[in-house]
Design a protein around this motif. Sequence first.
Motif, PDB file in Angstrom:
ATOM      1  N   UNK A 279     -10.207   4.212  -8.161  1.00 26.35           N
ATOM      2  CA  UNK A 279     -10.157   2.981  -7.377  1.00 26.35           C
ATOM      3  C   UNK A 279      -8.770   2.772  -6.793  1.00 26.35           C
ATOM      4  N   UNK A 280      -8.735   2.463  -5.488  1.00 26.78           N
ATOM      5  CA  UNK A 280      -7.481   2.117  -4.832  1.00 26.78           C
ATOM      6  C   UNK A 280      -7.062   3.115  -3.771  1.00 26.78           C
ATOM      7  N   UNK A 281      -6.708   2.607  -2.599  1.00 21.99           N
ATOM      8  CA  UNK A 281      -6.249   3.481  -1.537  1.00 21.99           C
ATOM      9  C   UNK A 281      -4.966   4.211  -1.895  1.00 21.99           C
ATOM     10  N   UNK A 282      -4.164   3.643  -2.804  1.00 20.28           N
ATOM     11  CA  UNK A 282      -2.922   4.294  -3.213  1.00 20.28           C
ATOM     12  C   UNK A 282      -3.168   5.583  -3.988  1.00 20.28           C
ATOM     13  N   UNK A 283      -4.408   5.790  -4.444  1.00 21.52           N
ATOM     14  CA  UNK A 283      -4.710   7.007  -5.190  1.00 21.52           C
ATOM     15  C   UNK A 283      -4.674   8.245  -4.296  1.00 21.52           C
ATOM     16  N   UNK A 284      -4.718   8.052  -2.986  1.00 18.23           N
ATOM     17  CA  UNK A 284      -4.658   9.199  -2.078  1.00 18.23           C
ATOM     18  C   UNK A 284      -3.353   9.966  -2.281  1.00 18.23           C
ATOM     19  N   UNK A 285      -2.238   9.249  -2.381  1.00 18.21           N
ATOM     20  CA  UNK A 285      -0.949   9.915  -2.573  1.00 18.21           C
ATOM     21  C   UNK A 285      -0.913  10.655  -3.907  1.00 18.21           C
ATOM     22  N   UNK A 286      -1.467  10.045  -4.952  1.00 11.57           N
ATOM     23  CA  UNK A 286      -1.515  10.727  -6.243  1.00 11.57           C
ATOM     24  C   UNK A 286      -2.344  11.999  -6.158  1.00 11.57           C
ATOM     25  N   UNK A 338       4.945  -3.236 -11.481  1.00  9.40           N
ATOM     26  CA  UNK A 338       6.188  -3.341 -10.723  1.00  9.40           C
ATOM     27  C   UNK A 338       5.796  -3.771  -9.318  1.00  9.40           C
ATOM     28  N   UNK A 339       6.731  -4.121  -8.464  1.00 11.03           N
ATOM     29  CA  UNK A 339       6.347  -4.635  -7.140  1.00 11.03           C
ATOM     30  C   UNK A 339       5.441  -3.703  -6.353  1.00 11.03           C
ATOM     31  N   UNK A 340       5.689  -2.406  -6.420  1.00 12.44           N
ATOM     32  CA  UNK A 340       4.872  -1.468  -5.645  1.00 12.44           C
ATOM     33  C   UNK A 340       3.450  -1.373  -6.194  1.00 12.44           C
ATOM     34  N   UNK A 341       3.314  -1.297  -7.522  1.00 15.75           N
ATOM     35  CA  UNK A 341       1.968  -1.189  -8.081  1.00 15.75           C
ATOM     36  C   UNK A 341       1.197  -2.498  -7.946  1.00 15.75           C
ATOM     37  N   UNK A 342       1.900  -3.631  -7.925  1.00 13.14           N
ATOM     38  CA  UNK A 342       1.229  -4.908  -7.672  1.00 13.14           C
ATOM     39  C   UNK A 342       0.628  -4.929  -6.275  1.00 13.14           C
ATOM     40  N   UNK A 343       1.374  -4.470  -5.298  1.00  9.27           N
ATOM     41  CA  UNK A 343       0.848  -4.441  -3.928  1.00  9.27           C
ATOM     42  C   UNK A 343      -0.397  -3.564  -3.849  1.00  9.27           C
ATOM     43  N   UNK A 344      -0.335  -2.381  -4.465  1.00  7.86           N
ATOM     44  CA  UNK A 344      -1.476  -1.468  -4.437  1.00  7.86           C
ATOM     45  C   UNK A 344      -2.694  -2.080  -5.117  1.00  7.86           C
ATOM     46  N   UNK A 345      -2.488  -2.751  -6.242  1.00  4.01           N
ATOM     47  CA  UNK A 345      -3.607  -3.341  -6.966  1.00  4.01           C
ATOM     48  C   UNK A 345      -4.238  -4.495  -6.196  1.00  4.01           C
TER      49      UNK A 345
END
Length: 495
Positions: A279-286, A338-345
């Motif tokens: 879940x999450x668009x940020x997972x693409x980078x991972x 952290x601020x970055x993971x909050x934005x992604x969530x």
Amino acid sequence: MIALSLAEVAAATRGRLADCTGTDPAALVTSVVIDSRQAAPGALFVALPGERADGHDFAATAVGAGAVAVLAARPVGVPAVIVTDPAVGLAALAASARDRWAATVVGVTGSAGKTTTKDLLADLLSGLGPTVAAHGSFNNEIGLPLTMLRAEPDTRFVVLEMGARGIGHIAALCALARPHVGLVLNVGSAHVGEYANGRRGIATAKGELAEAASDLVVLNADDPLVASMATRAKAEVVTFGSREAAAVRAEAIEVDGTGRAAFDLLAAGERHRLRLGLVGGHQVANALGAAAVAIGLGLAPADAAAALERARPRSRWRMEVTTSPGGVVVLNDAYNANPESMRAALAALLDIRGEGRAWAVLGPMGELGGEAEEAHQALGRLVAELGVPRLVAVGDGARGVHEAAGAATGWEGESIWVPGVDEALTYLAGRVRPGDVVLVKASRSFGLERVAAGLAAGGGAGRSGRRDGAVGAGIEGTEYRWNTVGHSGEPDTRG
């Protein structure tokens, strides 16, 4: 684990045998544990001291459960290897084991996404051969050697997560692990309060992995601080990201109503369409980072895409999706913040809310130092900017989130501040309804996962919802400390 005799353990740790009358020095150690409750025949129990209890007090319990001996700092009345410092002895034992196997060592670091990417790498590399990867967030001077000691003679890959709270921490882990491959995901604000030079200090620390990797360095081309680490690398550099110049990149990214991203994976002249199960668009980078490593180690791009599509969450409380008996969707991302993971969530919350109402239950972000007040206010403004309709800020540290969101011009949402976990659960239990989606996120030390568990169980004890995400994987954590009964480690994650 490659079995070692008790005498070999003593030699590797430069320890001495004590209270070993009747114990054969040739007796084999086949596992190493730091939790007396996990002791079994063949185990070596490492007696670590902690804040509230001392592992030495549980030495007899461990041996009674079958442990061969205890790695201890003093005689404990049962068979033991006595060393000056059990944690240092554990590292020495792992270094000895490292000399006995020929696996390729992959190190993963970054301010966010380390654990998920490490889990993805375990899925991808298992297609090439037997793979050992860290449990949960075992990423410091205790967790990393425990992972190394799990390698067997036929292990082909060992995937290690590496965290730090200061410059030199990752270099020390690398000296122990001697990584062949180093993957750096990003440089964010996690634990920024621990670094004198802010994010640049974090970049200095994370770049220690790029310096140490002997064969391949994989860097995020979309993060300038990470991309610049290419100048510090002594090995071949491969990049990933959305930039056209990246060797492994994503195009045509789409996120569906379940929060799962689909994209085209481009690598080695091939293009493969896939949809992630995370879940999450940020997972693409991972996913790109994991793919870049695996492809660099010989996995075909098509096989990498297929493995990414099959992958599911392995570690708890990281975008873990559960549907309660009453139809409330709970997005538990309470392991760290952290601020970055909050934005992604928050972005993921809005992606999956569908026709239901979206709730953001946010607790404090820890270890931000002098930036903490502004970071929490910025988070409140972000909640308003994204249009999150309902905010529940939990705890004194999150009061600024509530205040900044409420003061934001044009935001039509609702915000409330509550002092603690119990008050948050009480407030939500009387208001959530079927179809609602609730994000729960805070730094791990705040314990906000109890809100997620309560909601997933239907707002009361004794009921369990359907879990669509990960299941737990052992004792998680990194900076070691003992719990109230002194048996086991609790999580306290390094960034």
